[in-house]
Design a protein around this motif. Structure first.
Motif, PDB file in Angstrom:
ATOM      1  N   HIS A   1       0.817  -1.212   0.000  1.00 12.73           N
ATOM      2  CA  HIS A   1       0.000   0.000   0.000  1.00 12.73           C
ATOM      3  C   HIS A   1       0.852   1.263   0.000  1.00 12.73           C
ATOM      4  O   HIS A   1       0.456   2.281  -0.572  1.00 12.73           O
ATOM      5  CB  HIS A   1      -0.981  -0.013   1.161  1.00 12.73           C
TER       6      HIS A   1
ATOM      7  N   HIS B   1       1.735   1.715  -3.574  1.00  9.36           N
ATOM      8  CA  HIS B   1       0.540   2.166  -4.283  1.00  9.36           C
ATOM      9  C   HIS B   1       0.333   3.672  -4.046  1.00  9.36           C
ATOM     10  O   HIS B   1       0.069   4.433  -4.984  1.00  9.36           O
ATOM     11  CB  HIS B   1      -0.666   1.371  -3.788  1.00  9.36           C
ATOM     12  N   ASP B   2       0.466   4.109  -2.798  1.00  9.36           N
ATOM     13  CA  ASP B   2       0.309   5.536  -2.473  1.00  9.36           C
ATOM     14  C   ASP B   2       1.384   6.377  -3.137  1.00  9.36           C
ATOM     15  O   ASP B   2       1.118   7.491  -3.595  1.00  9.36           O
ATOM     16  CB  ASP B   2       0.343   5.745  -0.962  1.00  9.36           C
TER      17      ASP B   2
ATOM     18  N   ALA C   1       0.441   6.818  -6.730  1.00 15.17           N
ATOM     19  CA  ALA C   1      -0.712   7.716  -6.840  1.00 15.17           C
ATOM     20  C   ALA C   1      -0.290   9.166  -6.608  1.00 15.17           C
ATOM     21  O   ALA C   1      -0.757  10.077  -7.299  1.00 15.17           O
ATOM     22  CB  ALA C   1      -1.792   7.309  -5.848  1.00 15.17           C
ATOM     23  N   ASN C   2       0.612   9.396  -5.663  1.00 13.73           N
ATOM     24  CA  ASN C   2       1.098  10.757  -5.393  1.00 13.73           C
ATOM     25  C   ASN C   2       1.898  11.301  -6.566  1.00 13.73           C
ATOM     26  O   ASN C   2       1.791  12.486  -6.906  1.00 13.73           O
ATOM     27  CB  ASN C   2       1.928  10.796  -4.111  1.00 13.73           C
TER      28      ASN C   2
ATOM     29  N   TRP D   1       1.467  10.520  -9.679  1.00 15.92           N
ATOM     30  CA  TRP D   1       0.484  10.819 -10.717  1.00 15.92           C
ATOM     31  C   TRP D   1      -0.247  12.120 -10.401  1.00 15.92           C
ATOM     32  O   TRP D   1      -0.499  12.942 -11.277  1.00 15.92           O
ATOM     33  CB  TRP D   1      -0.492   9.660 -10.836  1.00 15.92           C
ATOM     34  N   ARG D   2      -0.571  12.340  -9.123  1.00 13.15           N
ATOM     35  CA  ARG D   2      -1.226  13.582  -8.712  1.00 13.15           C
ATOM     36  C   ARG D   2      -0.312  14.778  -8.985  1.00 13.15           C
ATOM     37  O   ARG D   2      -0.768  15.816  -9.461  1.00 13.15           O
ATOM     38  CB  ARG D   2      -1.578  13.514  -7.228  1.00 13.15           C
TER      39      ARG D   2
ATOM     40  N   TYR E   1      -2.453  14.398 -12.906  1.00 12.33           N
ATOM     41  CA  TYR E   1      -3.288  13.300 -13.384  1.00 12.33           C
ATOM     42  C   TYR E   1      -3.228  13.166 -14.907  1.00 12.33           C
ATOM     43  O   TYR E   1      -4.216  12.885 -15.563  1.00 12.33           O
ATOM     44  CB  TYR E   1      -4.745  13.463 -12.927  1.00 12.33           C
TER      45      TYR E   1
ATOM     46  N   PRO F   1      -2.301   6.802 -16.838  1.00 18.76           N
ATOM     47  CA  PRO F   1      -2.251   6.592 -15.392  1.00 18.76           C
ATOM     48  C   PRO F   1      -1.149   5.589 -15.056  1.00 18.76           C
ATOM     49  O   PRO F   1      -0.716   4.824 -15.919  1.00 18.76           O
ATOM     50  CB  PRO F   1      -3.629   6.025 -15.051  1.00 18.76           C
TER      51      PRO F   1
ATOM     52  N   TYR G   1      -0.272   0.187 -11.443  1.00 21.40           N
ATOM     53  CA  TYR G   1      -0.117  -0.214 -10.052  1.00 21.40           C
ATOM     54  C   TYR G   1       0.278  -1.680  -9.977  1.00 21.40           C
ATOM     55  O   TYR G   1      -0.186  -2.499 -10.770  1.00 21.40           O
ATOM     56  CB  TYR G   1      -1.428   0.007  -9.288  1.00 21.40           C
TER      57      TYR G   1
END
Length: 111
Positions: free
Chosen positions: A20, A23-24, A27-28, A30-31, A35, A39, A42
């Motif tokens: 996780h 994964h975070d 995601a960060n 990508w943010r 975005y 994408p 994962y």
């Protein structure tokens, strides 16, 4: 000497948290890119982590068997949900919000 019993799933729980965390991190990133397409890809959840149970000790002393667990590896009953405000300012905000809700209920109540 009372040694802590070792959890047989300790290594699996460590890997659950690492999965996780990765994964975070993706995601960060990508943010931070706004975005933008595409994408991130994962990583798949390792097969041996599927069905990992909570494992927290219940009041009866048996391990919890719930498999719907949060990212911290515990279920909704043992996951450390909020216990309410801890600071005086937070308690005051909570009290004021409750008074506003109660005033709204009283205003709409029939005599």
């Amino acid at each position: 000497m009372n040694a802590m019993p070792t959890d047989p799933d300790r290594e699996r729980r460590r890997r659950w948290r690492e999965y996780h965390a990765e994964h975070d991190r993706l995601a960060n990133e990508w943010r931070e890119r706004g975005y933008q397409y595409p994408p991130p890809v994962y990583p798949p959840l390792p097969h041996d982590l599927v069905g990992l149970t909570c494992g927290a000790r219940t009041r009866a002393g048996t391990p919890c068997k719930l498999a719907a667990i949060y990212r911290n590896g515990r279920c909704k009953l043992h996951g450390g949900l909020s216990t309410g405000p801890t600071s005086n300012e937070g308690r005051e905000r909570c009290r004021e919000a409750a008074q506003r809700r109660w005033a709204k209920v009283k205003a709409h109540a029939t005599p």
